[in-house]
Design an enzyme around this catalytic site. Structure first.
Site, PDB file in Angstrom:
ATOM      1  N   ARG A  60     -34.462 -34.458 -58.489  1.00 47.88           N
ATOM      2  CA  ARG A  60     -34.401 -35.654 -59.332  1.00 47.88           C
ATOM      3  C   ARG A  60     -33.858 -36.872 -58.579  1.00 47.88           C
ATOM      4  O   ARG A  60     -34.279 -38.004 -58.811  1.00 47.88           O
ATOM      5  CB  ARG A  60     -33.542 -35.385 -60.566  1.00 47.88           C
ATOM      6  CG  ARG A  60     -33.571 -36.550 -61.542  1.00 47.88           C
ATOM      7  CD  ARG A  60     -32.706 -36.324 -62.749  1.00 47.88           C
ATOM      8  NE  ARG A  60     -33.182 -35.230 -63.557  1.00 47.88           N
ATOM      9  CZ  ARG A  60     -32.490 -34.699 -64.562  1.00 47.88           C
ATOM     10  NH1 ARG A  60     -31.306 -35.166 -64.866  1.00 47.88           N
ATOM     11  NH2 ARG A  60     -32.989 -33.708 -65.261  1.00 47.88           N
ATOM     12  N   HIS A 109     -37.037 -46.080 -77.945  1.00 51.38           N
ATOM     13  CA  HIS A 109     -36.958 -44.675 -78.332  1.00 51.38           C
ATOM     14  C   HIS A 109     -37.422 -44.539 -79.783  1.00 51.38           C
ATOM     15  O   HIS A 109     -37.007 -45.332 -80.638  1.00 51.38           O
ATOM     16  CB  HIS A 109     -35.513 -44.169 -78.179  1.00 51.38           C
ATOM     17  CG  HIS A 109     -35.372 -42.723 -78.507  1.00 51.38           C
ATOM     18  ND1 HIS A 109     -35.787 -41.714 -77.654  1.00 51.38           N
ATOM     19  CD2 HIS A 109     -34.903 -42.102 -79.618  1.00 51.38           C
ATOM     20  CE1 HIS A 109     -35.558 -40.544 -78.224  1.00 51.38           C
ATOM     21  NE2 HIS A 109     -35.031 -40.749 -79.419  1.00 51.38           N
ATOM     22  N   ILE A 145     -36.335 -37.957 -66.556  1.00 49.30           N
ATOM     23  CA  ILE A 145     -34.960 -38.472 -66.548  1.00 49.30           C
ATOM     24  C   ILE A 145     -34.641 -38.989 -65.149  1.00 49.30           C
ATOM     25  O   ILE A 145     -34.896 -38.312 -64.154  1.00 49.30           O
ATOM     26  CB  ILE A 145     -33.972 -37.366 -66.966  1.00 49.30           C
ATOM     27  CG1 ILE A 145     -34.220 -36.994 -68.438  1.00 49.30           C
ATOM     28  CG2 ILE A 145     -32.524 -37.808 -66.755  1.00 49.30           C
ATOM     29  CD1 ILE A 145     -33.447 -35.772 -68.910  1.00 49.30           C
TER      30      ILE A 145
HETATM   31  C1  GRF Z   1     -43.216 -44.456 -77.534  1.00 51.66           C
HETATM   32  O1  GRF Z   1     -43.160 -44.102 -78.903  1.00 51.66           O
HETATM   33  C2  GRF Z   1     -41.844 -44.389 -76.910  1.00 51.66           C
HETATM   34  O2  GRF Z   1     -40.821 -44.767 -77.770  1.00 51.66           O
HETATM   35  C3  GRF Z   1     -41.751 -42.921 -76.585  1.00 51.66           C
HETATM   36  O3  GRF Z   1     -43.034 -42.581 -76.101  1.00 51.66           O
HETATM   37  C4  GRF Z   1     -43.990 -43.421 -76.721  1.00 51.66           C
HETATM   38  C5  GRF Z   1     -44.822 -44.042 -75.633  1.00 51.66           C
HETATM   39  O4  GRF Z   1     -46.081 -44.413 -76.106  1.00 51.66           O
HETATM   40  N1  GRF Z   1     -40.683 -42.649 -75.659  1.00 51.66           N
HETATM   41  P1  GRF Z   1     -47.100 -45.265 -75.203  1.00 51.66           P
HETATM   42  O5  GRF Z   1     -47.329 -44.513 -73.915  1.00 51.66           O
HETATM   43  O6  GRF Z   1     -46.479 -46.611 -74.970  1.00 51.66           O
HETATM   44  O7  GRF Z   1     -48.352 -45.357 -76.020  1.00 51.66           O
END
Ligand code: GRF
Length: 177
Positions: free
Chosen positions: A55, A99, A82
């Site tokens: 990582r 998120h 991560i």
């Molecule tokens: C979003 O809902 C983000 O919050 C989550 O993954 C999704 C990404 O979607 N972590 P996209 O690739 O932007 O369509």
């Protein structure tokens, strides 16, 4: 102001950020994905940094890819690996994330499924400054999304994304100005 976007998925948030005419100069993905095509269509260079077992080494490669484009602010838009300390040292307080839950509820990679399984009636999305601790850090914006009868992970996530597509570009704009 030069923004670098990190993505792993369909790239719909990247698309919304580009539509808002935010100054995206580079996209870094950890796998071939829809975000690469979104970047290409907008004429933004993208780099694939494949996720390996180390990582720390992976994080250094991501930081190098961003530094190669003189990025000032890092915007995580569905990035599913991560990242380690070197990113947060290099871009202290300048890494943003969206998120799909109302943090601090439902941290982690399965936030929408976890909200559905918990039976909550309201979930939503959170835009925050990302820190070394995953899905933590100062909250910049939040918006609720109701859970409807018959919702599936997909239908609920689509409604959350529709909110993210407005809230994330708005919040990034406020942050960079
Ligand atoms: C979003 O809902 C983000 O919050 C989550 O993954 C999704 C990404 O979607 N972590 P996209 O690739 O932007 O369509």
């Amino acid at each position: 102001m030069r923004i670098g976007v990190l993505a792993s998925g369909g790239g719909s948030n990247l698309q919304a950020i580009l539509r808002a005419e935010l100054p995206v100069v580079a996209v870094v993905v950890d796998r071939p994905c829809g975000a690469t095509a979104v970047a290409a269509a907008a004429g933004v260079p993208s780099t694939v940094v494949a996720r390996g077992p180390d990582r720390l080494a992976f994080t250094h490669e991501v930081v190098d890819a961003l530094a190669g484009h003189d990025v000032d602010v890092v915007v995580m838009a569905g990035f599913m690996t991560i990242l380690d300390k070197p990113l947060f040292d290099a871009y202290d307080g300048r890494v943003l994330n969206t998120h799909p839950s109302l943090l601090p509820a439902f941290r982690g990679a399965h936030a929408v499924a976890d909200a559905l399984a918990a039976g909550v009636k309201v979930t939503g999305c959170t835009v925050h400054v990302a820190t070394l601790e995953v899905d933590s850090g100062p909250i910049l914006a939040q918006e609720p999304v109701p859970v409807l009868d018959g919702d599936t992970v997909e239908s609920l996530h689509e409604r959350i994304k529709a909110v993210e597509h407005r809230l994330y570009p708005e919040t990034i704009t406020r942050f960079v100005s």
